[in-house]
Design an enzyme around this catalytic site. Structure first.
Site, short mmCIF file in Angstrom:
data_model
loop_
_atom_site.label_atom_id
_atom_site.label_comp_id
_atom_site.label_asym_id
_atom_site.label_seq_id
_atom_site.Cartn_x
_atom_site.Cartn_y
_atom_site.Cartn_z
N SER A 220 0.85 -1.18 0.00
CA SER A 220 0.00 0.00 0.00
C SER A 220 0.89 1.24 0.00
CB SER A 220 -0.91 0.02 1.24
OG SER A 220 -1.79 -1.09 1.23
N GLY A 222 -0.26 4.43 0.01
CA GLY A 222 -1.07 5.58 0.39
C GLY A 222 -1.81 6.17 -0.79
N ALA A 223 -1.76 7.48 -0.90
CA ALA A 223 -2.46 8.17 -1.98
C ALA A 223 -1.90 7.84 -3.35
CB ALA A 223 -2.40 9.68 -1.74
N GLY A 225 -1.30 4.80 -4.53
CA GLY A 225 -1.86 3.58 -5.10
C GLY A 225 -1.34 2.33 -4.40
N GLY A 251 -5.93 0.22 4.84
CA GLY A 251 -5.06 -0.87 4.43
C GLY A 251 -5.66 -2.23 4.75
N ASP A 252 -6.36 -2.33 5.87
CA ASP A 252 -7.01 -3.58 6.24
C ASP A 252 -8.16 -3.90 5.29
OD1 ASP A 252 -5.30 -3.39 8.47
OD2 ASP A 252 -6.80 -2.25 9.56
#
Length: 315
Positions: A220, A222-223, A225, A251-252
């Site tokens: 992951s 974040g913003a 992708g 993320g989960d």
């Protein structure tokens, strides 16, 4: 069925605030109380997707009882492991500009007998599982090798296992070849011991984790992708998000989306991205239902933009 294991669950209280001014009285505009912990959130997202899930977690005291009640109200089967210490309570402060401040308590220390009961409960509950998702930090009392032991036991039983943890626990587990690991950018950088400034840096780091034993890496960013690297290649996924309300549990939710879509390949990555994007548009740690997803806003490509700078580079 997707079995989740959360060694250090929590009771999460999230306050929405206009801004966080240190030393001042801050009046919340919204409040939520949710069962917390990364594996718990995965179970909540799996249940929201209409799939069966069982959550294995040590629970103690009044906070633990409330966690069990909240999960039961959401239709999630709980396999509790009674412990003497009280389940931890966490606080999150979500500002209107998307900034999140979290205060996480350490949680109880598990005795040797409680640790063994936790492993035995996972063994008994995994008989009907398609996947085991082991998520989050380890509580006091559990050695960094505990997840490695769990991965080995899962594979001996013929069950696929996804691991979302960090630090020494992640590195120790790699030798047992978990089927997928899901670090975020900071955890990925920590695992390889260097900062990440581009998508290409993240790709190289993910390949290194595969070289150390991970069969697949779902990262992951974040913003920026999400990145999936496995035996068949690498894919990069992004989604359009107009407004971020809270990234707690995003993320989960992504990991849940990945697993409910089969846990392999670009289709599963697209599901992960859609679930993560939907989660950040919701308050607190609320998990998205199918109606919250926007698959049309998701783009997945095998042409990984290695030169793209990360908007949130790691240090």
């Amino acid at each position: 069925m997707i079995l989740t294991v959360t060694p250090n669950p929590s009771l999460d209280r999230t306050y929405e605030v206009p801004s966080l001014d240190r030393g001042e009285v801050v009046r919340a505009t919204g409040e939520r109380v949710d069962p917390g912990g990364k594996g718990v959130n995965v179970s909540r997202a799996v249940a929201a997707a209409g799939r069966r899930t069982v959550a294995v977690l040590p629970l103690g005291g009044a906070p633990g009882a409330l966690v069990a009640d909240l999960l039961d109200a959401q239709g999630i089967e709980v396999a509790p492991v009674p412990v003497a210490g009280a389940t931890r309570s966490n606080i999150a402060l979500a500002e209107t500009d998307g900034v999140l401040t979290k205060i996480n308590a350490p949680g109880p220390e598990l005795t040797a007998a409680e640790q063994e009961l936790l492993l035995d409960t996972v063994r008994r509950q995994s008989r009907d599982a398609d996947w085991i998702a082991c998520c989050g930090s380890l509580p006091r009392g559990l050695a960094p090798s505990w997840y490695a032991d769990l991965v080995a036991r899962a594979h001996a039983a013929g069950v696929r296992i996804a691991l979302d943890t960090s630090g020494p626990a992640l590195l120790a587990a790699l030798r047992e070849r978990p089927d997928v690991v899901k670090p975020n950018a900071e955890e990925l950088a920590e695992a390889v011991g260097r900062p990440l400034t581009t998508v290409g840096d993240a790709l190289k780091a993910a390949e290194e984790l595969r070289g150390s034993g991970a069969r697949a890496v779902l990262a992951s960013l974040g913003a920026d992708g999400q990145l999936l690297v496995d035996d068949d290649g690498a894919w990069f996924g992004t989604a359009r998000v107009d407004a971020v309300r809270s990234n707690v549990g995003a993320g989960d939710s992504s990991l849940a989306g990945f697993l409910v879509a089969g846990g392999r390949g670009p289709r599963a990555l697209a599901s992960a991205v859609a679930h993560g994007a939907a989660a950040v548009r919701l308050p607190g740690s609320l998990m998205p239902a199918p109606a919250d997803l926007d698959p049309a806003a998701v783009t997945v490509t095998a042409d990984v933009p290695v030169d793209r700078a990360l908007r949130e580079p790691t240090s």
